[in-house]
Design an enzyme around this catalytic site. Structure first.
Site, PDB file in Angstrom:
ATOM      1  N   HIS A  58      20.034 -20.916   0.436  1.00 44.01           N
ATOM      2  CA  HIS A  58      19.334 -20.642   1.698  1.00 44.01           C
ATOM      3  C   HIS A  58      18.864 -21.916   2.414  1.00 44.01           C
ATOM      4  O   HIS A  58      19.151 -22.127   3.589  1.00 44.01           O
ATOM      5  CB  HIS A  58      18.134 -19.733   1.412  1.00 44.01           C
ATOM      6  N   SER A  71      17.483 -18.326   9.176  1.00 46.76           N
ATOM      7  CA  SER A  71      16.712 -17.307   8.474  1.00 46.76           C
ATOM      8  C   SER A  71      15.921 -16.434   9.447  1.00 46.76           C
ATOM      9  O   SER A  71      16.497 -15.735  10.272  1.00 46.76           O
ATOM     10  CB  SER A  71      15.801 -17.996   7.448  1.00 46.76           C
TER      11      SER A  71
END
Length: 411
Positions: free
Chosen positions: A386, A178
């Site tokens: 995610h 990320s």
């Protein structure tokens, strides 16, 4: 709209339950203060740090501090080996310990250590572990005057230099999740001399372009970024969303069992990007309390503001100070873009179609601009989200096995 309503209802239910749990925790704390009861509540609040998690699995552990150019001290945790050094950086609101919560046969850091790599895990400045400066304290406004820019231009180069000086190697393998991926692209654009010091970069769910993100946090950032900026100016620079033991213990209890665990999973889906609303089979529900008690870990208001600007503009660029200050700092009224075409080293991108924080079109824009893309990997599970890159039950089979095969080509 239905999803937003669901989140609002869930939050209301959470508040009721959280109030009840806090009352219970406060009651237990008061009992302990008076020496009543046989529960060591202080122990219940403690969260094992990164070193403790490493040693729990039978590995040696080291902690280091790398001094960045502006005096910030970047925390590094190491599982030492004589092998090729691998530097891993996490994303927003988590810390290095997030790589180590499932065990030596499941977590990427342990798997790499077992394979002979020298594993280093960094902590983003401003979080629980990286919150010290050579001369400043957290009470100083300048301490919190940082964003993604400083993480990429200062912290990552300092970490790489420290690792190379310590190990005697001339390059590292870099793994970023990320925001940890975004740091690398900032570094390549701002500090081109470091491109040769990374033999392979592997980006997991890279948070580069954010405009199309369906995640609720980025939607809020796009809609209310100006209001948030005014709020920051009013309150002044300080740490936001810091890790708190009591709050973490409360969340842990809330997410431990039904019926509140179901609400917890819904909230984690929308806020953190964990699992899927229709399939929680990849979540180890026994470890769910351990996950949530570590969230969030803290950052600077300016970092959130920077991400809000990126989300609203659809660009990957430096911090926007406004036309007048931009002219003074950058020589242009608009902040300059980071140059993705400057990322000349080999890059591998790993992406999940079910990711609600990084949209598939945003990922495609990244991969299109990188000149030396050696792997463009879509996870073979359409619901892969995610945080699943760190916490999914089958992350090893779905992602890590392929990563480690590719790494062998660069060692």
């Amino acid at each position: 709209m239905d999803q937003v309503c669901l989140v609002i209802v869930s939050l209301c239910l959470c508040l009721v339950q959280v109030q009840q749990v806090i009352a219970q925790l406060q009651s237990l704390t008061r009992l302990q203060e008076f020496g009543i009861g046989n529960i060591d509540f202080g122990l219940q609040l403690q969260v094992p740090n990164t070193s403790a998690l490493i040693e729990k699995e039978g590995f040696n552990s080291e902690t280091h501090k790398a001094e960045a150019e502006d005096g910030f001290l970047v925390h590094l945790s190491r599982i030492p080996s004589k092998g090729i050094p691998v530097l891993m950086n996490h994303g927003l609101f988590i810390a290095s310990d997030a790589w180590l919560l499932r065990g030596r046969d499941k977590d990427l850091a342990f798997l790499l250590a077992e394979s002979g790599y020298d594993v280093w895990m960094g902590d983003l400045r401003g979080n629980t572990y990286s919150s010290t400066h050579k001369t400043l304290t957290q009470k100083d406004a300048l301490f919190w005057d940082f964003s993604v820019q400083e993480m990429g231009a200062y912290d990552l180069p300092a970490s790489i230099d420290y690792i190379l000086a310590t190990t005697g190697h001339d390059s590292v393998i870099y793994i970023g999740h990320s925001l940890g991926s975004a740091m690398y692209f900032v570094m390549c654009s701002e500090r081109p001399e470091y491109r040769s010091k990374v033999r392979l970069m592997m980006g997991l769910a890279p948070a580069i372009y954010l405009q199309r993100s369906p995640g609720i946090l980025f939607k809020i950032a796009r809609q209310y970024s100006r209001l948030y900026q005014e709020s920051i100016s009013f309150r002044g620079p300080r740490q936001v969303f810091s890790r708190n033991q009591l709050r973490g213990a409360t969340a842990s209890l809330f997410c431990r069992s039904a019926p509140t665990q179901s609400i917890c999973l819904v909230l984690l889906y929308y806020i953190a990007g964990l699992a899927s609303l229709t399939d929680y089979s990849q979540v180890d529900k026994n470890l769910l309390p351990e996950f949530v008690r570590r969230l969030p870990t803290g950052t600077s208001p300016k970092t959130l503001q920077h991400l809000g600007q990126l989300s609203k503009s659809g660009r990957f660029c430096k911090f926007d100070y406004g036309p007048k200050e931009n002219m003074r700092r950058y020589g242009t009224k608009s902040p300059p873009d980071y140059k993705l075409d400057s990322v000349t080293g080999p890059v591998a991108i790993y992406y999940g179609k079910g990711d609600i924080l990084t949209h598939v079109q945003d990922i495609a824009e990244v991969t299109h601009k990188i000149p030396n893309l050696v792997r463009n990997f879509t996870v073979a599970n359409d619901k892969f989200n995610h945080m699943d890159f760190l916490w999914a039950k089958d992350a090893k089979q779905l992602v890590y096995d392929d990563m480690m095969k590719l790494m062998k080509l660069y060692t």
